[in-house]
Each structure stands twice: as structure tokens, then as C-alpha cells.
Design an enzyme around this catalytic site. Sequence first.
Site, PDB file in Angstrom:
ATOM      1  N   GLU A  49      29.944  45.571  36.666  1.00 16.99           N
ATOM      2  CA  GLU A  49      30.696  43.950  37.118  1.00 16.99           C
ATOM      3  C   GLU A  49      31.286  44.574  38.219  1.00 16.99           C
ATOM      4  O   GLU A  49      32.006  44.269  39.458  1.00 16.99           O
ATOM      5  CB  GLU A  49      30.831  43.013  37.394  1.00 16.99           C
ATOM      6  CG  GLU A  49      29.440  41.932  35.973  1.00 16.99           C
ATOM      7  CD  GLU A  49      28.408  42.141  35.075  1.00 16.99           C
ATOM      8  OE1 GLU A  49      29.996  43.039  34.417  1.00 16.99           O
ATOM      9  OE2 GLU A  49      27.574  41.644  35.078  1.00 16.99           O
ATOM     10  N   PHE A 111      27.549  28.426  26.726  1.00 13.89           N
ATOM     11  CA  PHE A 111      26.923  29.716  26.225  1.00 13.89           C
ATOM     12  C   PHE A 111      27.545  30.264  27.922  1.00 13.89           C
ATOM     13  O   PHE A 111      27.263  30.133  29.159  1.00 13.89           O
ATOM     14  CB  PHE A 111      26.068  29.832  26.322  1.00 13.89           C
ATOM     15  CG  PHE A 111      25.566  31.330  26.085  1.00 13.89           C
ATOM     16  CD1 PHE A 111      26.726  32.333  24.827  1.00 13.89           C
ATOM     17  CD2 PHE A 111      24.796  32.088  26.924  1.00 13.89           C
ATOM     18  CE1 PHE A 111      26.092  33.789  25.319  1.00 13.89           C
ATOM     19  CE2 PHE A 111      23.816  33.424  27.486  1.00 13.89           C
ATOM     20  CZ  PHE A 111      25.093  34.704  26.014  1.00 13.89           C
ATOM     21  N   GLN A 112      28.338  31.497  28.013  1.00 15.23           N
ATOM     22  CA  GLN A 112      29.113  32.778  29.330  1.00 15.23           C
ATOM     23  C   GLN A 112      29.196  31.191  30.361  1.00 15.23           C
ATOM     24  O   GLN A 112      29.017  31.464  31.317  1.00 15.23           O
ATOM     25  CB  GLN A 112      27.568  32.901  29.497  1.00 15.23           C
ATOM     26  CG  GLN A 112      27.858  33.887  28.291  1.00 15.23           C
ATOM     27  CD  GLN A 112      26.700  34.944  29.898  1.00 15.23           C
ATOM     28  OE1 GLN A 112      25.928  34.771  30.320  1.00 15.23           O
ATOM     29  NE2 GLN A 112      26.804  36.418  28.900  1.00 15.23           N
ATOM     30  N   LYS A 161      24.682  27.130  38.098  1.00 15.40           N
ATOM     31  CA  LYS A 161      23.209  27.631  38.036  1.00 15.40           C
ATOM     32  C   LYS A 161      21.814  26.472  38.429  1.00 15.40           C
ATOM     33  O   LYS A 161      21.018  26.452  39.144  1.00 15.40           O
ATOM     34  CB  LYS A 161      22.098  27.171  36.808  1.00 15.40           C
ATOM     35  CG  LYS A 161      20.960  28.204  36.135  1.00 15.40           C
ATOM     36  CD  LYS A 161      20.484  28.630  35.360  1.00 15.40           C
ATOM     37  CE  LYS A 161      18.893  29.354  35.570  1.00 15.40           C
ATOM     38  NZ  LYS A 161      19.137  30.202  34.043  1.00 15.40           N
ATOM     39  N   MET A 471      50.737  60.900  36.862  1.00 17.64           N
ATOM     40  CA  MET A 471      51.717  60.772  37.076  1.00 17.64           C
ATOM     41  C   MET A 471      52.467  59.912  36.458  1.00 17.64           C
ATOM     42  O   MET A 471      53.378  59.737  36.274  1.00 17.64           O
ATOM     43  CB  MET A 471      50.942  59.505  38.489  1.00 17.64           C
ATOM     44  CG  MET A 471      52.139  58.669  39.282  1.00 17.64           C
ATOM     45  SD  MET A 471      53.245  60.111  40.234  1.00 17.64           S
ATOM     46  CE  MET A 471      52.044  59.296  41.976  1.00 17.64           C
TER      47      MET A 471
HETATM   48  C1  LIG Z   1      43.335  50.607  35.700  1.00 19.15           C
HETATM   49  C2  LIG Z   1      45.105  51.295  35.530  1.00 19.15           C
HETATM   50  N1  LIG Z   1      46.098  51.164  34.161  1.00 19.15           N
HETATM   51  C3  LIG Z   1      46.562  52.286  34.134  1.00 19.15           C
HETATM   52  C4  LIG Z   1      47.322  52.035  35.469  1.00 19.15           C
HETATM   53  C5  LIG Z   1      49.008  53.191  35.358  1.00 19.15           C
HETATM   54  N2  LIG Z   1      48.639  54.643  36.077  1.00 19.15           N
HETATM   55  C6  LIG Z   1      49.112  55.117  37.322  1.00 19.15           C
HETATM   56  S1  LIG Z   1      49.252  56.530  37.569  1.00 19.15           S
HETATM   57  C7  LIG Z   1      48.376  57.058  35.760  1.00 19.15           C
HETATM   58  C8  LIG Z   1      48.210  58.223  35.985  1.00 19.15           C
HETATM   59  C9  LIG Z   1      46.779  58.563  36.045  1.00 19.15           C
HETATM   60  O1  LIG Z   1      45.651  59.987  35.716  1.00 19.15           O
HETATM   61  P1  LIG Z   1      45.536  60.071  35.954  1.00 19.15           P
HETATM   62  O2  LIG Z   1      43.534  59.712  36.803  1.00 19.15           O
HETATM   63  O3  LIG Z   1      44.565  62.095  35.164  1.00 19.15           O
HETATM   64  O4  LIG Z   1      45.521  61.085  37.968  1.00 19.15           O
HETATM   65  P2  LIG Z   1      46.286  62.127  37.771  1.00 19.15           P
HETATM   66  O5  LIG Z   1      47.727  61.243  38.003  1.00 19.15           O
HETATM   67  O6  LIG Z   1      46.567  63.629  36.767  1.00 19.15           O
HETATM   68  O7  LIG Z   1      46.251  62.750  39.296  1.00 19.15           O
HETATM   69  C10 LIG Z   1      47.994  55.775  35.475  1.00 19.15           C
HETATM   70  C11 LIG Z   1      47.686  54.989  33.695  1.00 19.15           C
HETATM   71  C12 LIG Z   1      47.250  52.641  36.469  1.00 19.15           C
HETATM   72  N3  LIG Z   1      47.320  52.958  37.874  1.00 19.15           N
HETATM   73  N4  LIG Z   1      46.010  51.426  36.667  1.00 19.15           N
END
Ligand SMILES: Cc1ncc(C[n+]2csc(CCOP(=O)(O)OP(=O)(O)O)c2C)c(N)n1
Length: 567
Positions: A49, A111-112, A161, A471
Amino acid sequence: MITGAKMICEALKLEGVEVVFGYPGGAALNIYDELYKQNDFKHVLVRHEQGAAHAADGYARASGKVGVAIVTSGPGFTNTLTGIATAYADSIPMVLISAQVANSLIGTDAFQEIDAVGMSRPCVKHSYLVKTIEELPRVLKEAFFIARSGRPGPVHIDIPKDITAIKGEFKYPSEVNMKTYKPTYKGNPRQIKRLASALMEAKKPLLYIGGGCISSNSSEAIRKFVEKTKVPAVCTLMGLGVLEHDNPYNLRMAGMHGSYRANMAMSECDLLISLGARFDDRITGKTSEFAKLAKIAHIDIDPTSISKIIKADFPIVGDVGSVISDLLDEVKEFEFDLSTWHSVLDRHESLYPSFSYEDSDEILKPQWVINECAKITPNANIITDVGQHQMWVAQFFKFNEPRRLSTSGGLGTMGYSIPAALGVAFAKNNEVVLNFAGDGSFLMNIQELMTLTAERKKVINIILNNAYLGMVRQWQTRFYNERYSETNLEDVQPDYEMLARSFGCDSFRVKSKDEFIKAYHECLKSPRTCVIDVVISRFEDVLPMVPAGAAIYNMILPQKLITKDSK
Ligand SMILES: Cc1ncc(C[n+]2csc(CCOP(=O)(O)OP(=O)(O)O)c2C)c(N)n1
């Protein structure tokens, strides 16, 4: 007399909905039975979803129409929360319909059962729990109206529902009349005149273009304004494409990973005109240091966003396109001479060109890959996930039109890109749809590759694979003394090539420039969704970078300036 479920289908048809993304379940069975019987619009079965909400969001960003998702009660609904919050943060029009347990069961821990409206309220523009069949047509009509008007956003309708089973009279209202909701589109003429005088006196005026310019379709009005007045402009991540990449007055993206010239322009201007932007902390940096020398004009359709972060000297509530056209009317006889300001900006650009990186022939650089894609497919529809790759795309892809980039700016939602690309593929049939993701992000909603294959939709997915949560790794390198806590994915990755193939995609793993170009051309020829796992340098940082909480003129800049993005 028709059932509530049939009313939902009729309303979607009358709203001109072409595609709905969803997933069935017990409380939604009546709705799904009705979907089975109709041919007015398409239902796409996603595999999670969260994917339904992101797909509706991607569809909305690329098409400018309202995205629609339908899910069942309880976990079906809770799985969409990240998706609706993502749309809310970026003001994306969406109608999310969730099924609910029957009215008689609400409040019994059935439920749900979950308090869906209570949970969605903080992250939607408006929400409804439908209590009677009589109100259903009005609620559906209002939901679409609210989603797309004023500052757009997601609207949630929770439908028990029993309401979908019982019959009622279906009279779809032709208009919406809500006393408490009347967006203002026309800016106040007196305030616009005041701003016009300030603009004619300003020596260093600057436009600050945000996502509101795209949602209000104001790009053309802004381009006209810039052409006539020669006022330069910076943009946010969400405002990319409003001005053409090579427009001489486009100073490109500002903020945490903005260009030197854009951030210096923000810091040195004497009049900052914000257009549909919300002064996000990723743009302002330390607010007490932000645009300190400037008078601030804040133009926005949402009155509550004005002066929320930075006090506005010229607050103007209205549609950006309408206000900027009125402003142009006020100043169009005036001869602007901004040559001194432009030469200051040119000097900044010659010092640190926007944007630059050090290329290599030994190892693939992500910036090179993005540049190459921009060269080969300049008109592609781009989706990104969240991380370094997102910022490199913003810096290095050349956006010439609005609605060409779908990315989670406000919430920064990893896992956004594959389902959003599915939505974009529905909005932009037969066009190139190109998704850039990191290796971390790509795994977060990878199941939607199956939906792409099932729907025979083609998206080219490029994994910029640094085997890091890049990042976060960048912040750990610079601010945590290289303690790479839980970010190193080396040797603990799936075989993306095999994984993609198992979903029915064409797949490639590449390590050199030649291999990449060859694979990219193969993908362009293929009828299927494709995945290219691109092995990139592991320690590349996104620069410039403004450390969190610093003033935006305090940028960490690239050390060596070797390769500027190719024109
Ligand atoms: C759902 C979620 N969890 C954690 C983060 C924190 N976060 C931001 S960038 C990042 C790393 C992303 O890594 P990747 O997808 O390998 O991309 P890169 O930065 O290496 O290009 C994280 C963990 C986020 N933005 N969203």
C-alpha cells in the site's frame, strides 16, 4: 438508487480519473467488486500500500492531475501513511480512499479496525470519516476540490464497509460551497504596487522559486517576468524546471547543496521575492543569517505559510502566476539596469562554477552518469529516491520544463522512487521514464518492480551503487570522525542484476563508462522495465555543502575544480 461502492466509482469517473492505484482487503471488498464491473478507469494492483500512495503521488506530479489510491482498513491504511505524508510535505494533490470496518463495529477493537482519520489528520490537507450514505457524494466532490485547489495536498476519505453496501440516491454536486474554505487567487493590488516600487528601486533583486510555481503552473508567467526585467532567480529542489537550465538568469539551485553563486545571491541580494516557496531549513540554513541585507516579499497561496519562518515585508496571498503577471504589468515600462548585480554574480560563478566535480577514468563518478543520461535523453521524466544521488541529479541533470522531476523534497522519503516512477509511467505514456536511486533506497519498495512488469510499463532504473547509505556516510565522514555506524553495505547486498531479472526486468551491472553507455542504449531499446546497477566510487561527497545550522554562505566547497557540468 445505487450502493456506496458504486457511488465511489461514479464519482471517480465524473472527476475524469484515468487510473487508481490500490490493494484490496476485507473491508474494501464491496468497492473492489464494483471496480471489477466497470471500465471507466483503470485499477493498478500495487504490491504494497505504500506503493499505492507514492504511485498516486508520482502520477499527480507528472500529470498535474489528482492522484488516487484505494486501500483496505487497518494495516492497508497504515501502510499508506508515509506516502500521504510525503505528498503533504510537497503539496501534491491526492485523494486516498480507505475502507473502514462497519459503522456498528467502530470503537470495538474489531478485526482490522484503526482510527484512520485520527492518524491521517496531521499529514493531510483534509480528512473525512463518512457516517451516512447521504453525505457520500458531497464528500467525494469536496475531496477532489480540496485536493486540487488553493495549496494542493492529499485528502483522506475513510468509508465504513456498510456504507459501501447500502444504497442511496446519487446526485453528484456540480459545485462545492464550503464557507470556511475559499482560496484567494488574486493578489492584493495595493501590496503588489508597493512591491513594484521596491523592485524598481532595488539594486540587487532576486527571485526565489519554489514548488508552488510548478503546482500553480506559473512557469510561463515567471519566464516572461525574468525575460523582461532581467531579475535573476534561484530555485529550490522543488522548483527545478520552472526556468530553463540554460536561461542566463537562472542561478540554479540554492540551499544545503546549492551552488556557490545561488547561495551568495541569497546572502547579498537587497530584495528577495519568494514565489511559492516555504523557506525550508534546507534552503535558509541559519535563519538569523538568511538574506540579512534584503527586504523580503513572500508570495504564496497559503496565507499560513507567509512569515512563518522569515518575516515578510511584502506579504502577498495569491496564485503565483497571477501575482507575478500583475507585478510585471506594474513595472513593464521601467528600464531595469542590473548589470552591476549580474557582474557580481558572474564573478561568483567564475570562482566556483555550478556545479563541478573531479572526473575519473578508473571508477565511475555518479555525476558523470547523470550528465551522460542528460545528454542521451534530455527530455526524460526523472524520478529520484532520497540521498546523495538525489542531490547529484538536482545538480547535474538539465531540467528545462516543469513537472519533469518527481522527488520527495519535503519529507525526504526513501523508497519513494520505484512506486512514484510507476505513477509517472502512467502519466507519461511512451516517454522515457528514468529513475535514479541509491542502493539503500532501491531496496525499500523494490516490490513495485513486479507491478511495472505486470502492467507492461517501462521505467529505466539506475542504481548509483556506492555500497553505502551514502548521504548518511557523508555526514559521518565530515561530522562524526568517520565512524560509519550502520551505513556500510559492502558485501551485504543482494545481486541486483539477478533480483531485477526475477521481477521480469532486463538488468545490467556496469563498472565503466563504455559499459554504462552500452547498457543505457540497450535499455532504451528494450520494451521492459530495466535496471542498471552502476558501481560508482564509494567516497564521493555531494558538494557544495552547508553544514546543518550554518549560514548558507558558509559552504564546504569542492577542493579541485576540474570538470564542470557539460553544456
Ligand atoms: C525512510 C527513510 N529512512 C531513512 C532516511 C535517512 N536517510 C537519508 S539519505 C539516506 C541514505 C540513502 O542511501 P542510498 O539510497 O544508498 O543513497 P545514496 O545516499 O548512497 O545516494 C538515509 C538512510 C530517509 N530519508 N528515509
